[in-house]
Design a protein around this motif. Structure first.
Motif, PDB file in Angstrom:
ATOM      1  N   ILE A   9       1.355  10.326 -18.294  1.00 47.37           N
ATOM      2  CA  ILE A   9       0.080   9.853 -18.832  1.00 47.37           C
ATOM      3  C   ILE A   9      -1.030  10.696 -18.223  1.00 47.37           C
ATOM      4  CG2 ILE A   9       0.728   7.451 -19.304  1.00 47.37           C
ATOM      5  CD1 ILE A   9      -1.175   6.830 -16.801  1.00 47.37           C
ATOM      6  N   ILE A  10      -2.040  10.901 -19.032  1.00 49.48           N
ATOM      7  CA  ILE A  10      -3.258  11.583 -18.613  1.00 49.48           C
ATOM      8  C   ILE A  10      -4.318  10.503 -18.431  1.00 49.48           C
ATOM      9  CG2 ILE A  10      -5.068  13.176 -19.369  1.00 49.48           C
ATOM     10  CD1 ILE A  10      -2.863  14.621 -21.017  1.00 49.48           C
ATOM     11  N   PHE A  11      -5.152  10.664 -17.424  1.00 50.59           N
ATOM     12  CA  PHE A  11      -6.211   9.681 -17.182  1.00 50.59           C
ATOM     13  C   PHE A  11      -7.333  10.302 -16.356  1.00 50.59           C
ATOM     14  CE2 PHE A  11      -3.081   9.414 -13.871  1.00 50.59           C
ATOM     15  CZ  PHE A  11      -3.794   9.218 -12.699  1.00 50.59           C
ATOM     16  N   SER A  12      -8.423   9.583 -16.223  1.00 45.58           N
ATOM     17  CA  SER A  12      -9.587  10.042 -15.473  1.00 45.58           C
ATOM     18  C   SER A  12      -9.276  10.095 -13.975  1.00 45.58           C
ATOM     19  CB  SER A  12     -10.760   9.090 -15.715  1.00 45.58           C
ATOM     20  OG  SER A  12     -11.818   9.385 -14.830  1.00 45.58           O
ATOM     21  N   VAL A  13      -9.747  11.146 -13.316  1.00 41.39           N
ATOM     22  CA  VAL A  13      -9.553  11.245 -11.868  1.00 41.39           C
ATOM     23  C   VAL A  13     -10.241  10.095 -11.136  1.00 41.39           C
ATOM     24  CG1 VAL A  13      -9.184  13.749 -11.848  1.00 41.39           C
ATOM     25  CG2 VAL A  13     -11.492  12.840 -11.555  1.00 41.39           C
ATOM     26  N   ASP A  14     -11.205   9.464 -11.770  1.00 38.40           N
ATOM     27  CA  ASP A  14     -11.885   8.316 -11.166  1.00 38.40           C
ATOM     28  C   ASP A  14     -10.931   7.149 -10.920  1.00 38.40           C
ATOM     29  OD1 ASP A  14     -14.285   9.716 -11.246  1.00 38.40           O
ATOM     30  OD2 ASP A  14     -14.901   8.825 -13.141  1.00 38.40           O
ATOM     31  N   GLU A  15      -9.770   7.169 -11.578  1.00 37.44           N
ATOM     32  CA  GLU A  15      -8.803   6.083 -11.423  1.00 37.44           C
ATOM     33  C   GLU A  15      -7.608   6.450 -10.531  1.00 37.44           C
ATOM     34  OE1 GLU A  15      -8.570   3.060 -14.716  1.00 37.44           O
ATOM     35  OE2 GLU A  15      -8.634   4.938 -15.871  1.00 37.44           O
ATOM     36  N   LEU A  16      -7.678   7.582  -9.874  1.00 37.46           N
ATOM     37  CA  LEU A  16      -6.569   7.983  -8.997  1.00 37.46           C
ATOM     38  C   LEU A  16      -6.289   6.955  -7.909  1.00 37.46           C
ATOM     39  CD1 LEU A  16      -6.953  11.829  -8.529  1.00 37.46           C
ATOM     40  CD2 LEU A  16      -4.865  10.607  -9.165  1.00 37.46           C
ATOM     41  N   ASN A  17      -7.303   6.223  -7.494  1.00 36.30           N
ATOM     42  CA  ASN A  17      -7.116   5.214  -6.454  1.00 36.30           C
ATOM     43  C   ASN A  17      -6.238   4.058  -6.914  1.00 36.30           C
ATOM     44  OD1 ASN A  17      -9.214   4.378  -8.221  1.00 36.30           O
ATOM     45  ND2 ASN A  17      -9.970   2.946  -6.694  1.00 36.30           N
ATOM     46  N   LYS A  18      -5.981   3.945  -8.216  1.00 31.48           N
ATOM     47  CA  LYS A  18      -5.135   2.879  -8.750  1.00 31.48           C
ATOM     48  C   LYS A  18      -3.654   3.250  -8.753  1.00 31.48           C
ATOM     49  CE  LYS A  18      -8.756   1.126 -11.791  1.00 31.48           C
ATOM     50  NZ  LYS A  18      -9.120   0.874 -13.205  1.00 31.48           N
ATOM     51  N   ILE A  19      -3.355   4.508  -8.490  1.00 33.05           N
ATOM     52  CA  ILE A  19      -1.966   4.972  -8.532  1.00 33.05           C
ATOM     53  C   ILE A  19      -1.270   4.683  -7.208  1.00 33.05           C
ATOM     54  CG2 ILE A  19      -0.474   7.011  -8.692  1.00 33.05           C
ATOM     55  CD1 ILE A  19      -1.689   6.166 -11.362  1.00 33.05           C
ATOM     56  N   ASN A  20      -0.110   4.063  -7.303  1.00 32.81           N
ATOM     57  CA  ASN A  20       0.767   3.869  -6.153  1.00 32.81           C
ATOM     58  C   ASN A  20       1.721   5.066  -6.161  1.00 32.81           C
ATOM     59  OD1 ASN A  20       2.858   3.246  -4.426  1.00 32.81           O
ATOM     60  ND2 ASN A  20       2.905   1.081  -4.977  1.00 32.81           N
ATOM     61  N   PHE A  21       1.516   5.999  -5.256  1.00 28.38           N
ATOM     62  CA  PHE A  21       2.292   7.234  -5.266  1.00 28.38           C
ATOM     63  C   PHE A  21       3.749   7.036  -4.864  1.00 28.38           C
ATOM     64  CE2 PHE A  21      -1.999   8.787  -5.574  1.00 28.38           C
ATOM     65  CZ  PHE A  21      -1.856   9.775  -6.537  1.00 28.38           C
ATOM     66  N   ASP A  22       4.114   5.843  -4.449  1.00 31.13           N
ATOM     67  CA  ASP A  22       5.518   5.519  -4.230  1.00 31.13           C
ATOM     68  C   ASP A  22       6.227   5.220  -5.548  1.00 31.13           C
ATOM     69  OD1 ASP A  22       5.339   5.783  -1.459  1.00 31.13           O
ATOM     70  OD2 ASP A  22       4.748   3.677  -1.207  1.00 31.13           O
ATOM     71  N   GLN A  23       5.447   5.015  -6.623  1.00 32.19           N
ATOM     72  CA  GLN A  23       6.011   4.650  -7.924  1.00 32.19           C
ATOM     73  C   GLN A  23       6.052   5.805  -8.917  1.00 32.19           C
ATOM     74  OE1 GLN A  23       3.677   1.355  -9.383  1.00 32.19           O
ATOM     75  NE2 GLN A  23       4.589  -0.090  -7.953  1.00 32.19           N
ATOM     76  N   VAL A  24       5.412   6.923  -8.611  1.00 31.15           N
ATOM     77  CA  VAL A  24       5.369   8.064  -9.524  1.00 31.15           C
ATOM     78  C   VAL A  24       5.948   9.295  -8.837  1.00 31.15           C
ATOM     79  CG1 VAL A  24       3.398   7.158 -10.836  1.00 31.15           C
ATOM     80  CG2 VAL A  24       2.990   8.660  -8.866  1.00 31.15           C
ATOM     81  N   LEU A  25       6.080  10.379  -9.570  1.00 32.32           N
ATOM     82  CA  LEU A  25       6.721  11.578  -9.030  1.00 32.32           C
ATOM     83  C   LEU A  25       5.752  12.567  -8.393  1.00 32.32           C
ATOM     84  CD1 LEU A  25       9.342  12.081 -11.871  1.00 32.32           C
ATOM     85  CD2 LEU A  25       9.684  11.076  -9.605  1.00 32.32           C
ATOM     86  N   GLU A  26       4.474  12.209  -8.282  1.00 30.86           N
ATOM     87  CA  GLU A  26       3.515  13.009  -7.537  1.00 30.86           C
ATOM     88  C   GLU A  26       3.452  12.446  -6.121  1.00 30.86           C
ATOM     89  OE1 GLU A  26       3.403  14.250 -11.241  1.00 30.86           O
ATOM     90  OE2 GLU A  26       2.936  12.185 -10.801  1.00 30.86           O
TER      91      GLU A  26
END
Length: 85
Positions: A9-26
């Protein structure tokens, strides 16, 4: 190598704080790729969408591997003359 179960998914960098990096491949907000203008980014995962994706308001997608490759080759994601050394 096949990525048939991989989604993006593509999204605004303003929402990066919502990503749990334990759940994605980044690995972190500091290592994600950003659009040329710096306003968008993306994350990827295999199989089912992680729960943190539900909180993203500006999301575009999900996209398949072949779809994201086409998107990322465009002007919004690849600077002009990027392949010239």
């Amino acid at each position: 190598m096949t990525f048939k179960n991989r989604n993006f998914i593509i999204f605004s960098v303003d929402e990066l704080n919502k990503i749990n990096f334990d759940q994605v491949l980044e690995t972190s907000a500091d290592t994600v790729r950003r659009s040329v203008d710096g306003t968008k980014t993306f994350v990827k995962w295999d199989n089912e969408a992680p729960s943190c994706i539900d909180d993203i308001i500006t999301k575009e997608g999900p996209y398949t591997h072949s779809e994201i490759l086409e998107i990322l080759s465009g002007e919004e994601w690849t600077p002009p003359n990027a392949d010239i050394m």
